[in-house]
Design a protein around this motif. Structure first.
Motif, PDB file in Angstrom:
ATOM      1  N   VAL A   1       1.985  24.476  40.045  1.00 24.35           N
ATOM      2  CA  VAL A   1       2.665  24.762  38.785  1.00 24.35           C
ATOM      3  C   VAL A   1       4.189  24.622  38.895  1.00 24.35           C
ATOM      4  O   VAL A   1       4.882  24.589  37.892  1.00 24.35           O
ATOM      5  CB  VAL A   1       2.298  26.177  38.289  1.00 24.35           C
ATOM      6  CG1 VAL A   1       3.016  27.227  39.093  1.00 24.35           C
ATOM      7  CG2 VAL A   1       2.580  26.332  36.813  1.00 24.35           C
TER       8      VAL A   1
ATOM      9  N   ASP B   1       1.024  26.922  33.771  1.00 26.93           N
ATOM     10  CA  ASP B   1       1.502  25.583  33.479  1.00 26.93           C
ATOM     11  C   ASP B   1       1.034  25.167  32.086  1.00 26.93           C
ATOM     12  O   ASP B   1      -0.051  25.542  31.651  1.00 26.93           O
ATOM     13  CB  ASP B   1       0.925  24.610  34.507  1.00 26.93           C
ATOM     14  CG  ASP B   1       1.942  23.580  34.957  1.00 26.93           C
ATOM     15  OD1 ASP B   1       3.050  23.577  34.404  1.00 26.93           O
ATOM     16  OD2 ASP B   1       1.629  22.782  35.855  1.00 26.93           O
TER      17      ASP B   1
ATOM     18  N   TRP C   1       3.737  20.044  32.896  1.00 27.09           N
ATOM     19  CA  TRP C   1       3.147  19.251  33.985  1.00 27.09           C
ATOM     20  C   TRP C   1       3.514  17.785  33.824  1.00 27.09           C
ATOM     21  O   TRP C   1       3.899  17.110  34.784  1.00 27.09           O
ATOM     22  CB  TRP C   1       1.630  19.415  33.983  1.00 27.09           C
ATOM     23  CG  TRP C   1       0.934  18.763  35.144  1.00 27.09           C
ATOM     24  CD1 TRP C   1       0.610  19.325  36.343  1.00 27.09           C
ATOM     25  CD2 TRP C   1       0.460  17.406  35.205  1.00 27.09           C
ATOM     26  NE1 TRP C   1      -0.030  18.422  37.150  1.00 27.09           N
ATOM     27  CE2 TRP C   1      -0.134  17.229  36.473  1.00 27.09           C
ATOM     28  CE3 TRP C   1       0.476  16.334  34.325  1.00 27.09           C
ATOM     29  CZ2 TRP C   1      -0.705  16.025  36.874  1.00 27.09           C
ATOM     30  CZ3 TRP C   1      -0.086  15.124  34.724  1.00 27.09           C
ATOM     31  CH2 TRP C   1      -0.674  14.983  35.987  1.00 27.09           C
TER      32      TRP C   1
ATOM     33  N   ARG D   1      -7.326  22.053  31.848  1.00 30.51           N
ATOM     34  CA  ARG D   1      -7.996  23.106  32.606  1.00 30.51           C
ATOM     35  C   ARG D   1      -9.369  23.326  32.007  1.00 30.51           C
ATOM     36  O   ARG D   1      -9.671  22.886  30.906  1.00 30.51           O
ATOM     37  CB  ARG D   1      -7.195  24.416  32.624  1.00 30.51           C
ATOM     38  CG  ARG D   1      -6.885  25.020  31.268  1.00 30.51           C
ATOM     39  CD  ARG D   1      -6.248  26.404  31.428  1.00 30.51           C
ATOM     40  NE  ARG D   1      -5.045  26.365  32.213  1.00 30.51           N
ATOM     41  CZ  ARG D   1      -3.817  26.223  31.719  1.00 30.51           C
ATOM     42  NH1 ARG D   1      -3.653  26.067  30.416  1.00 30.51           N
ATOM     43  NH2 ARG D   1      -2.771  26.215  32.499  1.00 30.51           N
TER      44      ARG D   1
ATOM     45  N   ASN E   1      -7.040  21.043  37.045  1.00 32.08           N
ATOM     46  CA  ASN E   1      -5.945  22.001  37.075  1.00 32.08           C
ATOM     47  C   ASN E   1      -4.715  21.233  37.539  1.00 32.08           C
ATOM     48  O   ASN E   1      -4.787  20.023  37.792  1.00 32.08           O
ATOM     49  CB  ASN E   1      -6.247  23.223  37.966  1.00 32.08           C
ATOM     50  CG  ASN E   1      -6.526  22.856  39.410  1.00 32.08           C
ATOM     51  OD1 ASN E   1      -5.858  22.008  39.993  1.00 32.08           O
ATOM     52  ND2 ASN E   1      -7.536  23.476  40.005  1.00 32.08           N
ATOM     53  N   SER E   2      -3.590  21.893  37.643  1.00 35.02           N
ATOM     54  CA  SER E   2      -2.345  21.185  37.964  1.00 35.02           C
ATOM     55  C   SER E   2      -2.455  20.377  39.244  1.00 35.02           C
ATOM     56  O   SER E   2      -1.983  19.240  39.322  1.00 35.02           O
ATOM     57  CB  SER E   2      -1.194  22.195  38.078  1.00 35.02           C
ATOM     58  OG  SER E   2      -0.985  22.859  36.855  1.00 35.02           O
ATOM     59  N   ARG E   3      -3.077  20.958  40.255  1.00 33.52           N
ATOM     60  CA  ARG E   3      -3.153  20.269  41.541  1.00 33.52           C
ATOM     61  C   ARG E   3      -4.173  19.141  41.519  1.00 33.52           C
ATOM     62  O   ARG E   3      -3.910  18.038  41.999  1.00 33.52           O
ATOM     63  CB  ARG E   3      -3.487  21.266  42.651  1.00 33.52           C
ATOM     64  CG  ARG E   3      -3.639  20.603  44.026  1.00 33.52           C
ATOM     65  CD  ARG E   3      -3.741  21.637  45.123  1.00 33.52           C
ATOM     66  NE  ARG E   3      -2.452  22.271  45.347  1.00 33.52           N
ATOM     67  CZ  ARG E   3      -2.302  23.510  45.787  1.00 33.52           C
ATOM     68  NH1 ARG E   3      -3.358  24.256  46.011  1.00 33.52           N
ATOM     69  NH2 ARG E   3      -1.109  24.013  45.996  1.00 33.52           N
TER      70      ARG E   3
ATOM     71  N   GLU F   1      -2.929  16.034  39.770  1.00 37.51           N
ATOM     72  CA  GLU F   1      -1.989  15.240  40.573  1.00 37.51           C
ATOM     73  C   GLU F   1      -2.727  14.500  41.678  1.00 37.51           C
ATOM     74  O   GLU F   1      -2.376  13.371  42.029  1.00 37.51           O
ATOM     75  CB  GLU F   1      -0.887  16.122  41.160  1.00 37.51           C
ATOM     76  CG  GLU F   1       0.198  15.321  41.845  1.00 37.51           C
ATOM     77  CD  GLU F   1       1.414  16.139  42.224  1.00 37.51           C
ATOM     78  OE1 GLU F   1       2.299  15.595  42.911  1.00 37.51           O
ATOM     79  OE2 GLU F   1       1.493  17.329  41.841  1.00 37.51           O
TER      80      GLU F   1
END
Length: 633
Positions: A78, A352, A357, A388, A404-406, A409
């Motif tokens: 985040v 986030d 993001w 999410r 999710n954010s990770r 990516e």
């Protein structure tokens, strides 16, 4: 309420902006009283620091007031550390200090430096980057003095022992252990020979086991890359690979001061000692949720007293904690915090948002591009299952890939090589659509994979070709453009307008920063050619901006700015705000002025106001010369 909307939470939940504001307030209070000149600047900026109009002063910490450390918890990836850094930058700008982050060991701090450093604690996704947190170890006379309770002794012996045992099971050759001293480090080396696949299995298993087991001692081990040299004061492991062999090197501190009865069992490195050299410092302990209970207890004492049991001193430093929530991807590997721990901290959760993001990823991957992921998430991140997981029955089973954010990516990272191969081969990334859909599904889940590949295909089919034609030739196939955008009232037409805006931003960056023409102009000592390229490209960009709604126009400029701020030849980004360098700002302003002379804007004054606010307003060097050029009557 959307299924993506989080339910009522027992935690304080803040946006990124709220976190930054409160951190700035805490910094001002903590360091007020250190220097009269700085105190005056703090009070002069009380409105900005408090976030409220009419506030005239900021109170410092009161005598006897307890130090309550700020614990910022959030989803993986985040940008929690980025928020802390941004708040420190704000504080330094207000009071006139120079931010120094993780400096080289040789750096000498000055009275006008604010020293900021992060300590990564061992966890599921990272390893501790110092030799552990301090605990007291009793000294007994034995030669050069050794510790009776030394995690270094355990590490040196355990790596060699486990390497021998695993080599026997895997049927690979194991050499003798070589032990020697290297500076202030004890070194143990062992060589294994055999099939590369078996050697990789042994080294990966060994490193994982050691990293987990050493946490039970309240310590951590750093992994040193093969090309790097180990550093003093840390527990470290290094694996060097050959064709059919690996050499595992283990490093631990060797000597201590014999005149001290009790010492820090795992001596922190010089970063902590530097904190005593300046009155302005902040240390952030990251991945705290993954630290053992004994380590967390040490951290709390450090945060509340700025020292630990006589063996550690961090001067006047402020302490913050960051950690992952764990519920999003089960990253918490240690026990939950007890009520006793929580009562000693101020705990906040930051969630986030898709737009946060997207902006972060666009700037982080400014040079390479982000395979259209930031545009995709900006546009569709609020839809169920994209940014999410939905709440309730819509959630996927435990252990399956989810967004999710990770993980998003990660999906981008797995996709980007296909875009790079296509670009180098003058081909469309659509030839890899099956491979791309598979890697996105395997990292972020099926919903994201389906939606993203559809978005990507549409971008490559309509928006990108039009934007590239406009930027490279200065022409736009207006017939094709109008067929897609229509009156921009239908959802399909609005979707196209967004895609076209994103494509224009990326094509603009490609031409002014990444094209052969831009690279050649930037390498020249005379920046005139580069300035003219930016001016001409801005004028062409404005041709497209004038054809879309103000909201999409603002998004397009914002997307371009996010990438420009991460390119030092164009601007700078402090994690939140972009500041263009003067040459870039002047050239863009001239390009916009050229477009107004051509009379392309439906409402030239409004367009100028928006443009100046988003571009010229980011520059700290003053207004550009051509920002107020006269428009065609």
């Amino acid at each position: 309420m959307s299924k993506n909307t989080p339910p009522a939470s027992p935690f304080v939940e803040w946006s990124s902006d709220e976190c930054r504001q409160h951190l700035l307030f805490d910094l001002a209070r903590r360091f007020k009283g250190t220097d009269p000149e700085i105190d005056a600047r703090i009070d002069a900026n009380a409105e900005r620091i408090s976030g409220k109009p009419g506030i005239k002063m900021i109170p410092g910490t009161l005598k006897g007031e307890p130090k309550v450390p700020f614990y910022l918890e959030g989803e993986p990836g985040v940008g929690k550390t980025t928020l802390i850094r941004a708040a420190i930058r704000d504080f330094c700008e207000i009071v006139g200090l120079n931010l120094v982050e993780n400096p080289e060991d040789s750096y000498q701090l000055t009275p006008k430096d604010f020293y900021f450093f992060t300590v990564n604690l061992s966890g599921k996704n990272s390893t501790m980057d110092v030799g552990g947190l301090p605990t007291k170890g009793e000294m007994v006379p034995r030669g050069n003095m050794t510790r009776t309770n030394n995690a270094g002794d355990w590490l040196l012996a355990e790596v060699a022992s486990r390497a021998r045992g695993m080599s026997g099971l895997a049927k690979v050759a194991c050499g003798e252990v070589s032990e020697f001293e290297k500076g202030s480090l004890r070194v143990s080396e062992i060589t294994l020979k055999g099939e590369p696949a078996q050697l990789d299995l042994i080294s990966n298993t060994l490193l994982r086991q050691i990293s987990e087991d050493i946490k039970k001692m309240g310590a951590g081990v750093s992994m040193v890359r093969a090309e790097d040299e180990p550093v003093e004061g840390r527990l470290q492991i290094q694996v060097k690979k050959g064709t059919n062999a690996i050499r595992i090197g283990t490093y631990a501190p060797v000597r201590v001061d014999a005149s001290v009865e009790y010492v820090a069992e795992m001596l922190p490195n010089r970063r902590f000692a530097l904190a005593t050299k300046t009155p302005f410092a902040l240390v952030n302990f990251d991945d705290v949720a993954n630290a053992s209970e004994s380590v967390r207890n040490v951290l709390l004492e450090v945060a509340q007293s700025n020292r630990y049991s006589g063996v550690m001193d961090i001067g006047n430093s402020m302490v913050t904690f960051t950690g992952n929530m764990g519920s999003e991807d089960n990253t918490n590997t240690q026990s939950e915090q007890s009520d006793a721990e929580v009562t000693r901290i101020f705990k906040v959760r930051v969630r986030d948002t898709p737009k946060d993001w997207a902006a972060r990823v666009a700037s982080k991957y400014a040079e390479s591009g982000d395979a259209l992921f930031s545009a995709f998430i900006h546009k569709y991140g609020n839809d169920d299952g994209v940014f999410r997981e939905p709440i309730g029955d819509g959630r996927s089973a435990r252990g399956t890939p989810k967004p999710n954010s990770r993980s998003l990516e990660n999906a981008m990272a797995k996709t980007l090589p296909y875009f790079m191969m296509a670009k180098a081969s003058n081909a469309s990334p659509s030839i890899f659509v099956k491979e791309i859909e598979d890697v996105v599904k395997g990292t972020a889940g099926a919903i994201v994979a389906t939606r993203y590949t559809s978005f990507m295909t549409s971008m490559l089919t309509d928006a990108i070709p039009l934007a590239e034609q406009l930027m490279t030739k200065g022409e736009l196939d207006i017939k094709k453009f109008e067929k897609n955008i229509g009156s921009e009232t239908k959802s399909s037409e609005q979707d196209f307008a967004f895609r076209f805006g994103a494509a224009m931003a990326d094509s603009f960056i490609e031409r002014i920063a990444l094209s052969p023409e831009a690279i050649k102009a930037n390498d020249s000592t005379d920046k005139t050619a580069h300035s003219k390229l930016i001016q001409e490209s801005t004028d062409r960009l404005c041709t497209g901006l004038a054809l879309i709604s103000p909201g999409i126009m603002n998004y397009t400029i914002s997307r371009a700015m996010s990438r420009m701020g991460s390119m030092s030849r164009l601007g700078a980004l402090d994690g939140v705000e972009v500041k263009l360098n003067q040459m870039t700002c002047d050239a863009m302003a001239r390009g916009f002025a050229d477009s107004t002379i051509r009379g392309i804007w439906p409402d030239a004054q409004k367009a100028e106001n928006d443009f100046v606010k988003m571009v010229v307003g980011t520059n700290t060097g003053g207004k550009p010369k051509a920002a107020t050029a006269k428009k065609n009557p």
